[in-house]
Design a protein around this motif. Structure first.
Motif, PDB file in Angstrom:
ATOM      1  N   TYR A  82      51.406  52.620  56.013  1.00 17.23           N
ATOM      2  CA  TYR A  82      50.536  51.988  56.995  1.00 17.23           C
ATOM      3  C   TYR A  82      51.413  51.505  58.141  1.00 17.23           C
ATOM      4  CZ  TYR A  82      46.765  51.859  53.561  1.00 17.23           C
ATOM      5  OH  TYR A  82      45.784  52.197  52.666  1.00 17.23           O
ATOM      6  N   LEU A  83      50.865  51.548  59.355  1.00 17.57           N
ATOM      7  CA  LEU A  83      51.623  51.173  60.546  1.00 17.57           C
ATOM      8  C   LEU A  83      50.768  50.255  61.405  1.00 17.57           C
ATOM      9  CD1 LEU A  83      54.062  51.741  62.562  1.00 17.57           C
ATOM     10  CD2 LEU A  83      52.632  53.571  63.467  1.00 17.57           C
ATOM     11  N   ARG A  84      51.404  49.254  62.027  1.00 17.74           N
ATOM     12  CA  ARG A  84      50.714  48.441  63.023  1.00 17.74           C
ATOM     13  C   ARG A  84      51.722  47.929  64.036  1.00 17.74           C
ATOM     14  NH1 ARG A  84      48.909  42.617  60.537  1.00 17.74           N
ATOM     15  NH2 ARG A  84      50.988  41.884  60.032  1.00 17.74           N
ATOM     16  N   TYR A  85      51.208  47.572  65.206  1.00 20.71           N
ATOM     17  CA  TYR A  85      52.001  47.029  66.297  1.00 20.71           C
ATOM     18  C   TYR A  85      51.651  45.549  66.438  1.00 20.71           C
ATOM     19  CZ  TYR A  85      52.627  51.953  67.404  1.00 20.71           C
ATOM     20  OH  TYR A  85      52.926  53.286  67.335  1.00 20.71           O
ATOM     21  N   PRO A  86      52.421  44.630  65.849  1.00 20.08           N
ATOM     22  CA  PRO A  86      52.023  43.224  65.815  1.00 20.08           C
ATOM     23  C   PRO A  86      52.009  42.539  67.179  1.00 20.08           C
ATOM     24  CG  PRO A  86      54.231  43.500  64.926  1.00 20.08           C
ATOM     25  CD  PRO A  86      53.685  44.875  65.169  1.00 20.08           C
ATOM     26  N   ASP A  87      52.765  43.038  68.159  1.00 21.81           N
ATOM     27  CA  ASP A  87      52.817  42.393  69.467  1.00 21.81           C
ATOM     28  C   ASP A  87      51.885  43.029  70.490  1.00 21.81           C
ATOM     29  OD1 ASP A  87      54.618  40.635  68.474  1.00 21.81           O
ATOM     30  OD2 ASP A  87      56.378  41.525  69.423  1.00 21.81           O
ATOM     31  N   ALA A  88      50.941  43.854  70.033  1.00 22.77           N
ATOM     32  CA  ALA A  88      49.983  44.454  70.961  1.00 22.77           C
ATOM     33  C   ALA A  88      49.071  43.368  71.521  1.00 22.77           C
ATOM     34  CB  ALA A  88      49.159  45.525  70.251  1.00 22.77           C
ATOM     35  N   ARG A  89      48.380  43.666  72.606  1.00 21.27           N
ATOM     36  CA  ARG A  89      47.505  42.678  73.250  1.00 21.27           C
ATOM     37  C   ARG A  89      46.442  42.167  72.290  1.00 21.27           C
ATOM     38  NH1 ARG A  89      45.140  45.719  78.083  1.00 21.27           N
ATOM     39  NH2 ARG A  89      45.683  47.434  76.742  1.00 21.27           N
ATOM     40  N   PRO A  90      46.083  40.885  72.406  1.00 21.06           N
ATOM     41  CA  PRO A  90      44.982  40.366  71.583  1.00 21.06           C
ATOM     42  C   PRO A  90      43.702  41.144  71.851  1.00 21.06           C
ATOM     43  CG  PRO A  90      46.169  38.570  72.646  1.00 21.06           C
ATOM     44  CD  PRO A  90      46.689  39.858  73.224  1.00 21.06           C
ATOM     45  N   GLY A  91      42.931  41.383  70.811  1.00 20.63           N
ATOM     46  CA  GLY A  91      41.711  42.160  70.947  1.00 20.63           C
ATOM     47  C   GLY A  91      41.928  43.638  70.696  1.00 20.63           C
ATOM     48  N   SER A  92      43.197  44.065  70.669  1.00 18.34           N
ATOM     49  CA  SER A  92      43.479  45.466  70.357  1.00 18.34           C
ATOM     50  C   SER A  92      43.593  45.591  68.844  1.00 18.34           C
ATOM     51  CB  SER A  92      44.770  45.908  71.048  1.00 18.34           C
ATOM     52  OG  SER A  92      45.860  45.242  70.464  1.00 18.34           O
ATOM     53  N   LEU A  93      44.227  46.622  68.396  1.00 20.67           N
ATOM     54  CA  LEU A  93      44.367  46.849  66.962  1.00 20.67           C
ATOM     55  C   LEU A  93      45.639  46.221  66.396  1.00 20.67           C
ATOM     56  CD1 LEU A  93      43.249  50.586  66.868  1.00 20.67           C
ATOM     57  CD2 LEU A  93      41.884  48.561  66.411  1.00 20.67           C
ATOM     58  N   SER A  94      46.120  45.136  66.997  1.00 20.05           N
ATOM     59  CA  SER A  94      47.391  44.546  66.560  1.00 20.05           C
ATOM     60  C   SER A  94      47.351  44.011  65.133  1.00 20.05           C
ATOM     61  CB  SER A  94      47.801  43.420  67.508  1.00 20.05           C
ATOM     62  OG  SER A  94      46.842  42.378  67.467  1.00 20.05           O
ATOM     63  N   ALA A  95      46.189  43.590  64.655  1.00 21.44           N
ATOM     64  CA  ALA A  95      46.098  43.027  63.311  1.00 21.44           C
ATOM     65  C   ALA A  95      45.651  44.051  62.277  1.00 21.44           C
ATOM     66  CB  ALA A  95      45.130  41.848  63.309  1.00 21.44           C
ATOM     67  N   ILE A  96      45.312  45.249  62.713  1.00 22.00           N
ATOM     68  CA  ILE A  96      44.768  46.261  61.809  1.00 22.00           C
ATOM     69  C   ILE A  96      45.852  47.277  61.455  1.00 22.00           C
ATOM     70  CG2 ILE A  96      43.083  48.119  61.564  1.00 22.00           C
ATOM     71  CD1 ILE A  96      41.222  46.492  63.341  1.00 22.00           C
ATOM     72  N   TRP A  97      45.987  47.522  60.162  1.00 21.81           N
ATOM     73  CA  TRP A  97      46.943  48.523  59.684  1.00 21.81           C
ATOM     74  C   TRP A  97      46.314  49.903  59.777  1.00 21.81           C
ATOM     75  CZ3 TRP A  97      51.857  47.359  58.273  1.00 21.81           C
ATOM     76  CH2 TRP A  97      52.161  46.029  58.022  1.00 21.81           C
ATOM     77  N   ASN A  98      47.060  50.855  60.312  1.00 21.47           N
ATOM     78  CA  ASN A  98      46.612  52.227  60.458  1.00 21.47           C
ATOM     79  C   ASN A  98      47.243  53.062  59.344  1.00 21.47           C
ATOM     80  OD1 ASN A  98      45.367  54.418  61.559  1.00 21.47           O
ATOM     81  ND2 ASN A  98      46.648  54.519  63.385  1.00 21.47           N
ATOM     82  N   MET A  99      46.428  53.612  58.431  1.00 22.08           N
ATOM     83  CA  MET A  99      46.945  54.416  57.334  1.00 22.08           C
ATOM     84  C   MET A  99      47.318  55.807  57.843  1.00 22.08           C
ATOM     85  SD  MET A  99      45.265  55.408  53.645  1.00 22.08           S
ATOM     86  CE  MET A  99      44.054  56.564  54.226  1.00 22.08           C
ATOM     87  N   GLY A 100      48.374  56.370  57.274  1.00 27.66           N
ATOM     88  CA  GLY A 100      48.752  57.704  57.687  1.00 27.66           C
ATOM     89  C   GLY A 100      49.852  58.292  56.825  1.00 27.66           C
TER      90      GLY A 100
END
Length: 193
Positions: A76-94
């Motif tokens: 799973y991958l996520r970008y924790p410092d992405a803008r609020p309201g984006s997918l910063s808190a959501i893990w992307n499975m792959g």
């Protein structure tokens, strides 16, 4: 506890099922069932849970073996410092293909790992934290048991990866290896350094 689970999965599974049998048996007796009815209900519950668990684990191991033969891992991958309201808190499975200094991440869905969306090549990687347990918020997206998270810095900014302990070790080894000088063929993509 995680280390013990990895060394003795059958024993721990049997302990969990026996404890579950005891709980179901006690609850059935508390609701007024006879001893025989409570024993049958508890036994049926244990058999059902064991069969469902066996099918799930068998399917997952088959998928991991298929990916390992192709040199890939589930993460799973996520970008924790992405803008609020984006997918910063959501893990992307792959599915990730690891190469020296590079990770090719292809988002996927479902337990069949059907590709979804565009793949991403992560470069300039450096491990910045030790593996940590997932918190309650993380477990809403990462459903696999015993997965841990690790933070890395990349050319795209900080990223977090969640995977099993063995996969995180493979990621650490791939990140610490020097990237190739020439063109690489990573997961079907041509990437220049």
């Amino acid at each position: 506890m995680t280390t013990w689970w990895n060394k003795h999965p059958i024993l721990l599974t049997m302990l969990v099922l026996a404890s579950g049998w005891g709980v179901v048996f006690t609850v059935q007796l508390a609701f007024g069932d006879s001893f025989d009815e409570a024993a049958v209900s508890a036994t049926f519950w244990v058999i059902s849970v064991a069969v469902i668990g066996y099918v799930f684990v068998r399917r997952w191991k088959k998928t991991e073996k298929r990916l390992a033969e192709a040199g890939q891992v589930v993460m799973y991958l996520r970008y924790p410092d992405a803008r609020p309201g984006s997918l910063s808190a959501i893990w992307n499975m792959g599915v990730a293909t690891l190469a020296p200094g590079t990770i090719h991440f292809q988002p996927s869905v479902y337990d069949t790992l059907e590709p979804s969306g565009r793949g991403t090549v992560l470069t300039g990687l450096e491990v910045t934290s030790l593996p940590r347990s997932l918190n309650r918020q993380d477990k809403k997206h990462v459903k696999q048991f015993l997965f841990q998270a690790m933070t890395l810095s990349s050319a795209a900014g900080p990223i977090e990866i969640a995977a099993g302990p063995a996969t995180l070790e493979k990621v650490r080894e791939a990140v610490s290896a020097p990237p190739a000088e020439n063109l690489n063929d990573i997961g079907g993509l041509r990437v220049t350094k």
